[in-house]
Design an enzyme around this catalytic site. Sequence first.
Site, PDB file in Angstrom:
ATOM      1  CE  LYS A  68      -2.486   0.271   3.490  1.00  0.00           C
ATOM      2  NZ  LYS A  68      -2.075   1.160   4.415  1.00  0.00           N
ATOM      3  NE  ARG A 144      -5.261   0.901   9.628  1.00  0.00           N
ATOM      4  CZ  ARG A 144      -4.341   0.972  10.270  1.00  0.00           C
ATOM      5  NH1 ARG A 144      -4.147   0.525  10.956  1.00  0.00           N
ATOM      6  NH2 ARG A 144      -3.187   1.419   9.965  1.00  0.00           N
ATOM      7  NE  ARG A 179       6.917  -3.884   7.382  1.00  0.00           N
ATOM      8  CZ  ARG A 179       5.332  -3.298   7.637  1.00  0.00           C
ATOM      9  NH1 ARG A 179       4.890  -2.297   6.323  1.00  0.00           N
ATOM     10  NH2 ARG A 179       5.148  -3.081   8.355  1.00  0.00           N
ATOM     11  NE  ARG A 207       6.186   0.185  11.186  1.00  0.00           N
ATOM     12  CZ  ARG A 207       4.965   0.374  10.541  1.00  0.00           C
ATOM     13  NH1 ARG A 207       4.289   0.536   9.778  1.00  0.00           N
ATOM     14  NH2 ARG A 207       3.439  -0.523  11.176  1.00  0.00           N
ATOM     15  NE  ARG A 218       0.770  -4.002  11.763  1.00  0.00           N
ATOM     16  CZ  ARG A 218       2.004  -4.228  11.481  1.00  0.00           C
ATOM     17  NH1 ARG A 218       3.129  -3.940  11.580  1.00  0.00           N
ATOM     18  NH2 ARG A 218       1.741  -2.849   9.987  1.00  0.00           N
TER      19      ARG A 218
END
Length: 260
Positions: A68, A144, A179, A207, A218
């Site tokens: 995204k 969301r 990531r 993160r 998630r």
Amino acid sequence: PLYGNNLAHLSSHLTMATFTIAASVQFAGARLDTRRGSAAPRSARRAAVVTNAGPKRVMIAGAPASGKGTQCELIVERYGLVHISAGDLLRAAVAAGTPAGVEAKDYMDRGDLVPDSCVVTMVVDALNVPDAKEKGWLLDGYPRSASQADAIKAQGIEPDTFLLLDVPDAKLVERVVGRRLDPETGKIYHLTFSPPPSDIAGRLTQRSDDTEEKALNRLKVHHSNVNAVVGKYSDKLRNLNGDRAKGEVFDEICGIIDSM
């Protein structure tokens, strides 16, 4: 003669100004990407954008690591939309230590949805600035939940299209755990798919929610809420296969936005 030359010079400038104003109106809300290669002739791409020029209102959603963020960068570069990321707004609030940020941090660290009370006002305020109204906007990762969709709809915020990126869960987890973030530039790398230059690798960070355990949570939260959200925009929903090269996904997105 000098006076005559000045009049001619002024006439030329007035003609150019008239063309510039007309062109500005014609191209408002659209920006051509001249760096991306395409099989279509440049004239064909230009005609497609001009025909449908005007402020665009786009929502884009997808699970964590669905691509995204990459697509948002490409969309903003091509169309000049104002990019509003609910996640970025929340992370900025957390970094600043605001009351909303302190409240949101615990939820974000667990991978849970942040309560509407923390984020709805931030998003609505960002969408209501003149820049977003004039250029159009790209709302990234929000709403969301059904309650968030209802909250912004009550404020008169409706998209022209709702883009949903679909990627298999196993690939999403692989993307998440690899990531890494460059804290100096904000650029995101991936240890496997987009490795960082060796001279900056040592300063990259991960993160707090980019672990396998939190990624799985998630994804669970995402799947439990996404159906309720897309149900609010069923007439504007466009499903996209996100398990492809980013250029292929972007080409399909361009076709959707250009036809709006």
